[in-house]
Design an enzyme around this catalytic site. Structure first.
Site, PDB file in Angstrom:
ATOM      1  N   ASP A 127      82.770  46.547  73.734  1.00  0.00           N
ATOM      2  CA  ASP A 127      81.958  46.777  74.922  1.00  0.00           C
ATOM      3  C   ASP A 127      80.471  46.720  74.540  1.00  0.00           C
ATOM      4  OD1 ASP A 127      81.159  48.017  77.585  1.00  0.00           O
ATOM      5  OD2 ASP A 127      83.330  48.212  77.696  1.00  0.00           O
ATOM      6  N   HIS A 136      77.754  51.073  79.751  1.00  0.00           N
ATOM      7  CA  HIS A 136      79.132  50.822  80.175  1.00  0.00           C
ATOM      8  C   HIS A 136      80.123  51.232  79.089  1.00  0.00           C
ATOM      9  CE1 HIS A 136      82.620  48.092  80.968  1.00  0.00           C
ATOM     10  NE2 HIS A 136      82.306  48.252  82.242  1.00  0.00           N
ATOM     11  N   SER A 141      87.214  48.290  84.870  1.00  0.00           N
ATOM     12  CA  SER A 141      86.672  48.724  83.575  1.00  0.00           C
ATOM     13  C   SER A 141      86.932  50.195  83.333  1.00  0.00           C
ATOM     14  CB  SER A 141      85.156  48.478  83.517  1.00  0.00           C
ATOM     15  OG  SER A 141      84.857  47.128  83.324  1.00  0.00           O
TER      16      SER A 141
END
Length: 686
Positions: A343, A398, A597
């Site tokens: 990520d 994120h 996600s």
């Protein structure tokens, strides 16, 4: 005073002095145990009993008029002039074995069976044969690629990466960065810092039959297309493909213009949490509580509906995944289970992550320093240096949100949120940076995470993964057929008993259009909302294996004034407030987000818990997930009026009802508590 009077006084005072001493000793023992805090009963710590940084959050219910923009198609982007070429390693294996003097019958089996025949050899010998074959095949691919490009009149830099991946970087890489993504996010590319170069890609476009040298030199996108076609036509490579740019799908930062929800001294169940930022002087992590399992004391756990028992009763959530049931059975995981998160990296300064025993050494595999945003290339620093793209966007953090859901944050520490696995080893692998991540870096990330190949920095030094993953989580997507380089890396990881968990994508579209959801050998996760239905943005189709909580930032199903997003670790200065009194705060460390996600890490955390409980790995662990921890969908689940979904398929010709296939069911760890760990495939929870 006489000796007799002193004796009488001593007799009177002795019990008082003894009690005082006991109190002092008791306090010392209590201090050693971590203070009186540990005497609390189970459940989230009261908000007014924890520091502001341990409870402040961000997030608000989003207006419905933003949905169309969120689901709007986005262009497929590639890094201009960047091409991935696959060396023919399989064909080289038998020749390598022959040169190493291995038995002739084994050489013949390699020619016939390829990689699978290697399993006949000891592990160290397998590594030797493969390493040597990759080196030989890669060098041959490098030479062949240079010859093809030379005949086209194009010069380029050709490099070899681990795993038989050869990267071609064409000359003239001074192409103007695209303003496409800036425009999508409301930024002004003319005043923003330069974005990493990107161009729109369409597989249907062809290189002209007649193209001049001047055209190739002036148009890097054209040169890329023509080079790919010539390399494919030469038939000397396993695959040839552009260096696609992947997205994390982070398109919905918290709004800055809405009033925080009403204050709640004791948050009600099923309320989502919100964004966060980092304190100047983070408080030290409290000692690990003596109590194992049960309801965690993290103050914002009350807002994490996604961990609750599925249901509509008190303390339950229709969209919950049943983690609390597993915790109450004293199943909280083990640090022997390793989960790699590919990520944006991990915010190492986050107060709920800094010093966490659940974090292992990671790596930054972003080769392009411009995309990395940290002024260097590949290195051992997996810290999230930011991924913002445009003046209006903020860093998503994120990867920190995803990793927090898995268990990177310390759970049951009277701070912030809980993670799915209280004990787990999270390995951050940074492959997404500014404006996305490049396919070549993601492929390297898969191989590094699985312990297949080391990373190599600009100085030629190797960065070896000392903690090969049991589970890989990829919450990212590319709107393209599964790239051959990605599939090869996934297959290699799965061959090492790694379970690869991927997000389905967030465009309310067919999952077959998005990689890695359309790859083989992956667990594809769609999203459900707090009501238990298919989330409005979740991709769907036969590729989906199961759903897990992904949330819905456009809904507030329990009417608490907060969105039904997934609450996890994420620092921000946008829209922060104190849930105790609704006062705005300068920064916060916890955020509500939505997306597949967010769903994918719930499955990765569930796999980690099951692996710790059973000792299973690889395909057996995957089977245990579907046998024990998935609740089948009810009849007609996911169906929708065709008029409301342009991408769904009618259930019958002319029918106004469309189907959105959503896998075998929804994640439900509560079922795993009711199903014995050794139950066979046919077992069904009571």
């Amino acid at each position: 005073m006489s000796h007799r009077r002193w004796s009488l006084a001593a007799l009177v005072l002795a019990p008082v002095l003894a009690l005082g001493a006991c109190d002092q000793i008791g306090q010392v023992i209590e201090d050693m145990r971590g203070g009186t805090e540990q005497a609390e009963g189970p459940g989230p710590a009261p908000l007014d009993d924890v520091p502001l940084e341990a409870r402040a959050l961000a997030g608000s219910v989003q207006p419905q008029d933003q949905i169309a923009a969120m689901l709007a198609p986005e262009p497929v982007l590639i890094a201009p002039g960047e091409i991935l070429v696959g060396a023919q390693v399989e064909q080289e294996l038998s020749e390598t074995a022959r040169e190493m003097g291995l038995a002739s019958n084994f050489v013949r089996s390699l020619r016939a069976g390829g990689t699978e025949a290697l399993e006949q050899l000891p592990e160290d010998l397998i590594a030797q044969v493969r390493t040597r074959a990759e080196a030989e095949a890669s060098e041959a691919a490098r030479t062949a690629a240079r010859d093809v490009l030379g005949r086209l009149g194009i010069q380029g830099q050709i490099n070899v990466r681990p795993g038989g991946v050869v990267t071609v970087s064409l000359a003239g890489a001074g192409a103007s960065p695209t303003s496409l993504r800036y425009a999508q996010q409301g930024g002004d590319a003319s005043v923003a810092e330069p974005a990493p170069a990107a161009v729109e890609w369409n597989d249907a476009d062809r290189c002209p039959r007649i193209v001049t040298q001047a055209q190739l030199e002036s148009d890097l996108a054209l040169a890329t297309r023509c080079a790919i076609q010539r390399l494919v036509a030469s038939r000397q490579f396993e695959y040839v493909e552009p260096n696609y740019i992947a997205s994390s799908g982070f398109t919905l930062p918290p709004r800055r213009d809405q009033t925080p929800p009403p204050s709640t001294t004791n948050p009600a169940p099923q309320q989502p949490g919100q964004p966060s930022t980092q304190p100047a002087n983070p408080a030290p992590t409290p000692p690990t509580p003596a109590v194992v399992g049960g309801v965690p004391n993290d103050p914002l756990y009350a807002l994490q509906w996604h961990y609750r028992t599925p249901g509509v009763g008190a303390g339950q959530s229709a969209g919950g995944a049943g983690f609390i049931d597993f915790w109450e059975a004293a199943q909280i995981g083990s640090r022997t289970v390793r989960v790699a998160v590919l990520d944006t990296g991990l915010d190492m300064s986050h107060p709920d992550i800094q010093g966490s025993p659940n974090i292992a050494a990671g790596v930054d595999l972003i080769n392009n320093p411009e995309r990395g945003g940290d002024a260097d290339g590949v290195d051992a620093d997996a810290n999230d240096a930011g991924d913002r793209c445009g003046t209006a966007a903020e860093n998503s953090y994120h990867g920190t949100h995803v990793a927090g859901t898995i268990g990177a944050a310390v759970t049951n520490d009277r701070r912030g949120v809980a993670g799915g696995a209280w004990d787990v080893t999270v390995i951050p692998v940074r492959v997404l940076g500014r404006c996305g991540g490049e396919l070549a870096d993601i492929v390297s990330g898969i191989r590094w995470a699985a312990g297949i190949a080391p990373a190599v920095n600009a100085a030629g030094q190797q960065i070896v993964n000392r903690n090969p993953a049991d589970i890989i989580n990829m919450s990212l997507s590319i709107q393209a057929p599964c790239p051959a380089s990605m599939q090869a890396a996934i297959d290699a990881a799965v061959a090492r008993n790694v379970v690869v968990v991927v997000a389905a994508g967030n465009k309310a579209n067919q999952a077959r259009l998005y990689a890695p959801a359309n790859c083989n050998n992956v667990v594809v996760v769609g999203a459900n909302d707090a009501r238990g239905g298919l989330s409005l943005y979740s991709n769907f189709g036969p590729e989906i294996d199961l759903l897990a909580p992904g949330g819905d930032m456009f809904a507030d199903s329990d009417g608490d004034g907060r969105p039904d997003g997934v609450l996890s670790t994420r620092a921000t200065t946008a829209g922060c407030y104190d849930p105790l009194n609704s006062n705005s705060t300068e920064r916060c460390y916890y955020s509500f987000l939505q997306g597949t996600s967010m769903a994918s890490p719930h499955v990765s955390a569930a796999l980690a818990l099951l692996a710790a409980q059973t000792g299973l790995r690889g395909r057996q662990l995957e089977d245990a997930l579907f046998t024990r921890a998935v609740a089948p969908h009810g009849a007609n689940y996911g169906e929708i009026e065709c008029a409301r979904s342009r991408n769904a398929t009618p259930i019958a010709t002319g029918s106004p009802t469309c189907a959105r296939p959503s896998g075998r069911g929804r994640l439900d760890l509560a079922r795993a508590v009711r199903t014995p760990a050794g139950a066979g495939a046919g077992a069904s929870p009571p």
